[in-house]
Design an enzyme around this catalytic site. Structure first.
Site, PDB file in Angstrom:
ATOM      1  N   TRP A   1      39.448  38.050  47.775  1.00 56.48           N
ATOM      2  CA  TRP A   1      39.185  37.161  46.633  1.00 56.48           C
ATOM      3  C   TRP A   1      39.538  35.723  46.956  1.00 56.48           C
ATOM      4  O   TRP A   1      38.810  34.796  46.584  1.00 56.48           O
ATOM      5  CB  TRP A   1      39.896  37.655  45.376  1.00 56.48           C
TER       6      TRP A   1
ATOM      7  N   ASP B   1      45.197  32.706  41.109  1.00 54.76           N
ATOM      8  CA  ASP B   1      44.301  33.747  40.602  1.00 54.76           C
ATOM      9  C   ASP B   1      45.142  34.994  40.340  1.00 54.76           C
ATOM     10  O   ASP B   1      45.564  35.680  41.265  1.00 54.76           O
ATOM     11  CB  ASP B   1      43.207  34.033  41.634  1.00 54.76           C
TER      12      ASP B   1
ATOM     13  N   LYS C   1      41.027  43.699  34.551  1.00 51.75           N
ATOM     14  CA  LYS C   1      41.848  44.511  35.440  1.00 51.75           C
ATOM     15  C   LYS C   1      43.112  44.950  34.708  1.00 51.75           C
ATOM     16  O   LYS C   1      43.357  46.118  34.531  1.00 51.75           O
ATOM     17  CB  LYS C   1      42.234  43.725  36.705  1.00 51.75           C
TER      18      LYS C   1
HETATM   19  C1  LIG Z   1      38.043  41.134  40.079  1.00 50.80           C
HETATM   20  C2  LIG Z   1      38.621  39.909  40.638  1.00 50.80           C
HETATM   21  C3  LIG Z   1      37.915  38.703  40.634  1.00 50.80           C
HETATM   22  C4  LIG Z   1      36.498  38.582  40.107  1.00 50.80           C
HETATM   23  O1  LIG Z   1      36.470  38.673  38.729  1.00 50.80           O
HETATM   24  P1  LIG Z   1      35.106  38.522  37.891  1.00 50.80           P
HETATM   25  O2  LIG Z   1      35.565  38.578  36.473  1.00 50.80           O
HETATM   26  O3  LIG Z   1      34.223  39.670  38.287  1.00 50.80           O
HETATM   27  O4  LIG Z   1      34.496  37.219  38.249  1.00 50.80           O
HETATM   28  C5  LIG Z   1      38.550  37.581  41.151  1.00 50.80           C
HETATM   29  N1  LIG Z   1      39.799  37.638  41.636  1.00 50.80           N
HETATM   30  C6  LIG Z   1      40.499  38.789  41.670  1.00 50.80           C
HETATM   31  C7  LIG Z   1      41.887  38.786  42.227  1.00 50.80           C
HETATM   32  C8  LIG Z   1      39.936  39.959  41.174  1.00 50.80           C
HETATM   33  O5  LIG Z   1      40.636  41.104  41.199  1.00 50.80           O
END
Ligand SMILES: *Cc1c(COP(=O)(O)O)cnc(C)c1O
Length: 369
Positions: A109, A179, A203
């Site tokens: 990511w 993030d 998540k």
């Molecule tokens: C799932 C995830 C993303 C992407 O998220 P979206 O909502 O699909 O854009 C980005 N960063 C991390 C750490 C993730 O687990």
């Protein structure tokens, strides 16, 4: 009917969208036809109605209490997922500046995020664990953070590799951008360290559709006033996340998850302790049978959210997954870039279900031996 549906529920190790607390799902079911006092479903009321404004204000107030967010930060509820933030962050905080944004790459990511940032301005990758297929974090002395950097970007938990920062990185005067998509609210934070923290909800915090952005107010004025409106954080901040129609249902469920964290779990300290106990159940099995279960992340950098490991043979992996499925344990297959198994055990995963997986893993190892 309801009992039958409940019986069909598997133990769901999905990486995301992922497991939600059952009491939250029950509450959503109970309130689906009519949000108490609103005379209509949450899906049917205006975002400008006092009923929805109360829902959103509650959600924000709970996040502020849980995470310890004070007046120096805004909390925004946006759409577009974490992916849009990969672009919005450099568009607002990097475009037109000469000081690079520094990126720390500990998994897929972060690598995806830096590709978007490169389109907006100067970028410096100060750590990249790619040569070892992203199995570890930088050591404390390894990062040369520039105090003048436009910001420093990390991914607190790399969902695919299962590598997680255990604490709040100190980046000094350079704003820390994090993030937190796959570990949002899994432990208490020192929010004052963060220039910007962002997380898509699906998540660890709610359903798909809403992304939380916690941003220092002093950073909001960096962006050009003439950006496309949706892309400018300040527009959302000035309008209390109602610059356009926010994702009302997703915010409602996020608020219920925050309520569950506060009132049922008892706060993020308690959640953290529980997450540590859950992850230990699985890592203890990996450490007990290291010849069978080959952990991906280095021990000291292991994630409490996504437990990743593989087998030395594909046959063993297949047999493992089949045996798990026969015990109603689903979505354990790892991401193709890492292979093997990934057990996602987010906040809402009950400890009994993790125990069930740990027992199965021990039984499987004993049969293999
Ligand atoms: C799932 C995830 C993303 C992407 O998220 P979206 O909502 O699909 O854009 C980005 N960063 C991390 C750490 C993730 O687990």
């Amino acid at each position: 009917m309801a009992a039958q549906v409940a019986q069909e529920r598997v133990i769901n190790f999905s990486p995301g969208p992922a497991v939600l607390p059952v009491p939250v799902l029950e509450r959503v079911r109970d309130e689906m036809l009519c949000l108490p006092g609103a005379g209509a479903s949450i899906l049917e009321v205006s975002h400008r109605s006092s009923d929805f404004i109360a829902v959103q204000n509650q959600a924000e107030a709970r996040l502020r209490r849980l995470l310890g967010v004070g007046d120096e930060h805004e909390i925004l509820f946006l759409q577009g997922g974490a992916r849009l933030q990969f672009s919005m962050i450099p568009i607002n905080l990097l475009r037109g500046r000469s000081q690079a944004a520094q990126y720390v790459l500990t998994g897929t990511w972060g690598k995806t995020a830096v590709e978007e940032a490169k389109k907006e301005g100067p970028v410096e990758v100060i750590f990249d664990a790619k040569p070892s297929n992203y199995d570890h974090l930088p050591s404390a002395t390894e990062l040369s953070i520039n105090p003048q950097a436009s910001y420093v970007h990390i991914t607190s938990n790399e969902t695919i590799q299962g590598v997680q920062f255990p604490g709040d990185l100190d980046t000094g005067t350079a704003p820390l951008v994090c993030d937190s998509s796959s570990d949002f609210m899994y432990r208490p934070y020192d929010i004052s360290r963060y220039g910007l923290m962002y997380a898509c909800a699906q998540k660890n915090a709610g359903p798909a559709g809403v992304t939380v952005v916690i941003v220092k107010k002093e950073l909001l004025d960096r962006a050009d006033e003439n950006l496309p409106g949706y892309l400018r954080y300040k527009n959302h901040a000035d309008a209390n996340s109602m610059w356009n129609t926010p994702p009302t249902f997703a915010i409602y469920v996020l608020g219920l998850v925050a309520e569950w964290l506060e009132e049922t779990i008892g706060g993020l300290d308690k959640m953290h302790a529980l997450n540590q106990r859950k992850a230990k159940l699985l890592y203890d099995v990996l450490d007990e049978f290291p010849e069978l279960y080959i952990g991906h992340a280095r021990k000291e950098d292991r994630s409490l959210m996504n437990v990743t490991f593989r087998f030395s043979s594909e046959a063993a992996e297949k047999e493992f997954l089949q045996g798990a499925a026969s015990q109603s344990m689903d979505n354990l297959k790892g991401h193709r870039s890492v292979g093997g198994i990934r057990a996602s055990i987010y906040n809402a995963m009950p400890i009994d279900n993790v125990q069930a997986l740990a027992s199965y893993m021990r039984d499987f190892a004993q049969v293999q031996a």
